[in-house]
Design a protein around this motif. Sequence first.
Motif, mmCIF file in Angstrom:
data_model
loop_
_atom_site.group_PDB
_atom_site.id
_atom_site.type_symbol
_atom_site.label_atom_id
_atom_site.label_comp_id
_atom_site.label_asym_id
_atom_site.label_seq_id
_atom_site.Cartn_x
_atom_site.Cartn_y
_atom_site.Cartn_z
ATOM 1 N N VAL A 40 0.838 -1.204 0.000
ATOM 2 C CA VAL A 40 0.000 0.000 0.000
ATOM 3 C C VAL A 40 0.870 1.251 0.000
ATOM 4 C CG1 VAL A 40 -1.709 1.309 1.305
ATOM 5 C CG2 VAL A 40 -1.933 -1.169 1.114
ATOM 6 N N LEU A 41 1.904 1.254 0.849
ATOM 7 C CA LEU A 41 2.814 2.399 0.875
ATOM 8 C C LEU A 41 3.602 2.521 -0.428
ATOM 9 C CD1 LEU A 41 4.187 2.178 4.548
ATOM 10 C CD2 LEU A 41 2.526 3.807 3.620
ATOM 11 N N LEU A 42 3.962 1.380 -1.012
ATOM 12 C CA LEU A 42 4.661 1.413 -2.299
ATOM 13 C C LEU A 42 3.801 2.066 -3.377
ATOM 14 C CD1 LEU A 42 6.513 -1.997 -2.874
ATOM 15 C CD2 LEU A 42 7.514 0.277 -2.918
ATOM 16 N N SER A 43 2.524 1.689 -3.413
ATOM 17 C CA SER A 43 1.645 2.252 -4.440
ATOM 18 C C SER A 43 1.393 3.734 -4.210
ATOM 19 C CB SER A 43 0.317 1.482 -4.481
ATOM 20 O OG SER A 43 -0.411 1.640 -3.270
ATOM 21 N N LEU A 44 1.287 4.152 -2.938
ATOM 22 C CA LEU A 44 1.113 5.575 -2.638
ATOM 23 C C LEU A 44 2.344 6.386 -3.048
ATOM 24 C CD1 LEU A 44 -0.636 5.544 0.854
ATOM 25 C CD2 LEU A 44 -1.617 6.291 -1.313
ATOM 26 N N ARG A 45 3.516 5.769 -2.934
ATOM 27 C CA ARG A 45 4.752 6.442 -3.322
ATOM 28 C C ARG A 45 4.981 6.380 -4.834
ATOM 29 N NH1 ARG A 45 9.085 6.164 0.837
ATOM 30 N NH2 ARG A 45 8.083 5.908 2.853
ATOM 31 N N LEU A 82 21.551 -9.243 1.439
ATOM 32 C CA LEU A 82 22.723 -8.402 1.200
ATOM 33 C C LEU A 82 22.715 -7.832 -0.215
ATOM 34 C CD1 LEU A 82 25.506 -10.517 2.981
ATOM 35 C CD2 LEU A 82 24.427 -8.405 3.784
ATOM 36 N N ALA A 83 22.325 -8.653 -1.196
ATOM 37 C CA ALA A 83 22.290 -8.174 -2.583
ATOM 38 C C ALA A 83 21.240 -7.083 -2.752
ATOM 39 C CB ALA A 83 22.001 -9.343 -3.520
ATOM 40 N N GLY A 84 20.062 -7.279 -2.172
ATOM 41 C CA GLY A 84 19.016 -6.270 -2.281
ATOM 42 C C GLY A 84 19.419 -4.957 -1.650
ATOM 43 N N MET A 85 20.011 -5.032 -0.457
ATOM 44 C CA MET A 85 20.455 -3.805 0.218
ATOM 45 C C MET A 85 21.573 -3.123 -0.566
ATOM 46 S SD MET A 85 20.381 -4.957 4.233
ATOM 47 C CE MET A 85 18.806 -5.312 5.052
ATOM 48 N N LEU A 86 22.455 -3.913 -1.178
ATOM 49 C CA LEU A 86 23.539 -3.332 -1.975
ATOM 50 C C LEU A 86 22.992 -2.590 -3.187
ATOM 51 C CD1 LEU A 86 26.554 -2.991 -2.586
ATOM 52 C CD2 LEU A 86 26.483 -5.211 -3.771
ATOM 53 N N VAL A 87 22.005 -3.180 -3.856
ATOM 54 C CA VAL A 87 21.420 -2.529 -5.026
ATOM 55 C C VAL A 87 20.710 -1.241 -4.636
ATOM 56 C CG1 VAL A 87 19.641 -2.768 -6.806
ATOM 57 C CG2 VAL A 87 21.242 -4.627 -6.403
ATOM 58 N N VAL A 88 19.975 -1.263 -3.519
ATOM 59 C CA VAL A 88 19.306 -0.043 -3.036
ATOM 60 C C VAL A 88 20.333 1.046 -2.737
ATOM 61 C CG1 VAL A 88 17.997 0.934 -1.117
ATOM 62 C CG2 VAL A 88 17.270 -1.217 -2.150
ATOM 63 N N ALA A 89 21.424 0.667 -2.049
ATOM 64 C CA ALA A 89 22.457 1.655 -1.706
ATOM 65 C C ALA A 89 23.138 2.197 -2.961
ATOM 66 C CB ALA A 89 23.489 1.015 -0.775
ATOM 67 N N ILE A 188 15.737 10.846 2.899
ATOM 68 C CA ILE A 188 16.412 9.702 2.271
ATOM 69 C C ILE A 188 16.532 8.559 3.271
ATOM 70 C CG2 ILE A 188 18.602 8.914 1.294
ATOM 71 C CD1 ILE A 188 18.945 11.649 0.051
ATOM 72 N N GLY A 189 16.786 8.899 4.549
ATOM 73 C CA GLY A 189 16.889 7.863 5.573
ATOM 74 C C GLY A 189 15.582 7.114 5.766
ATOM 75 N N TRP A 190 14.459 7.840 5.781
ATOM 76 C CA TRP A 190 13.154 7.185 5.892
ATOM 77 C C TRP A 190 12.903 6.280 4.692
ATOM 78 C CZ3 TRP A 190 10.411 6.618 10.055
ATOM 79 C CH2 TRP A 190 10.493 7.550 11.088
ATOM 80 N N GLN A 191 13.246 6.772 3.505
ATOM 81 C CA GLN A 191 13.021 5.959 2.311
ATOM 82 C C GLN A 191 13.894 4.711 2.314
ATOM 83 O OE1 GLN A 191 12.334 7.861 -1.492
ATOM 84 N NE2 GLN A 191 13.796 6.518 -2.470
ATOM 85 N N LEU A 195 12.649 0.873 2.218
ATOM 86 C CA LEU A 195 13.088 -0.062 1.185
ATOM 87 C C LEU A 195 13.758 -1.294 1.787
ATOM 88 C CD1 LEU A 195 14.444 2.334 -1.593
ATOM 89 C CD2 LEU A 195 12.286 1.069 -1.558
ATOM 90 N N MET A 196 14.407 -1.140 2.938
ATOM 91 C CA MET A 196 14.990 -2.297 3.611
ATOM 92 C C MET A 196 13.899 -3.269 4.053
ATOM 93 S SD MET A 196 18.135 -1.884 3.288
ATOM 94 C CE MET A 196 19.354 -0.604 2.991
ATOM 95 N N LEU A 197 12.780 -2.739 4.545
ATOM 96 C CA LEU A 197 11.656 -3.610 4.906
ATOM 97 C C LEU A 197 11.116 -4.330 3.675
ATOM 98 C CD1 LEU A 197 9.622 -1.407 7.436
ATOM 99 C CD2 LEU A 197 11.063 -3.384 7.946
#
Length: 300
Positions: A40-45, A82-89, A188-191, A195-197
Motif C-alpha cells: 500500500v505504501l509502495l503504491s502511494l509512493r 545483502l544483494a538487495g540492500m547493496l542494489v538499493v544503496a 532519504i533515511g526514511w526511504q 526499502l529495507m523492509l
Amino acid sequence: MSVLNDLYTNLLQPFGEFAFMRRALVASVALSVSAAPLGVLLSLRRMSLMGDALSHAVLPGVAIGFMVGGLSITAMALGGMLAGMLVVALAGLISRATTLKEDTSLAALYLLALALGVMLIASSGSQRDVLHILFGRALGVDDNGLLLVAGVATVTMLSLAMLYRGLVLETLDPLFLSTQDHGRLSTIGWQQAFLMLVVLNLVAGFQTLGTLMAVGLMVVPAVSARLWWPTLTGQMVLAALQAGLASVAGLLISYQWDTPTGPTIIGCTGVLYALALLLAPDGWLRRYLQPWQAPRHRVG
C-alpha cells in the motif's frame, strides 16, 4: 451432509492431513500480513515498479547463497538480503552523484542483477533449481523457511508500528516531515528504511513465491484495496486480507490441479483485482452506472 463432506474434502482435508500444506499455509498467510501493507505504501509512493525491480535485484545474492550452501534457506536468504540492500544503496549513490533519478539507476541495476543471478544459478545448478528459485515452491517450505517468514513478518509488523507516522508523513508530505521531530532522520533515511523492509519481505517470499513472483503478493492486493477503501489503515487491512485469501485459494487450487503454486497464488490476487475493477466503489462498473456520482476522497 454430502455438501459438508465435499466442502471438508476440498477445502479443509489437505491442511488437516498434510504437514507440508500447513507449513505452506502459515508461511503464505504470514507473508500476506507483512508484505501487503508495505505494498500500500509502495503504491502511494508510486514505486510499485521499484518493488518489482528489487525482487529481481535479490537474485544474485540468492544465487551466491545457493552456490555456497546449496538449497540452504539460510544461505540464500542472507545472500538475497545483502544483494538487495547493496542494489538499493548503489541506486541511491548513483542518483546523488549523477543527474540520473533513483528509479532510472535502479532499473539498470536490477536488469544487470537479474541477468547475473540467472547465469550464476544456471552455471552451478540444474534447470529445476533455476525454476524453484525464480518461481518458488510453496509446498516445499521447510521448518527453516517457515521460521524465516515468521521472523520477517514479526520484524515488519513491529517496524511498521514504531515507524508508521514517519513513513506515512514521508510518503504524503516529506516537507512537513522535515519540520517535525521525526525529521531528524532525513527523508532519504526514511526511504532507505522503508526499502529495507521491502527487501526483507521479498527475501522471505522468494522460497514461497520465487524471486519473480514475490512482489505480486505485495503489490496486487494493495492496488485492489485502494479501489475498495478510502483510508490508509483500511487499505492496509484489506490488502492483507485479500493477500491471505488469495494465498489460501492458490494453495488449494495448486494442490487439487497440480499447478505451480506461486503463479497460482498471484493469479488469485489477479481475480480479486479484476473484481475490484468491476465492483469496487472506485471501480469501472460503479462509475459507468453512476457517472454523476462524485469520486470519494481517499488517501493518495
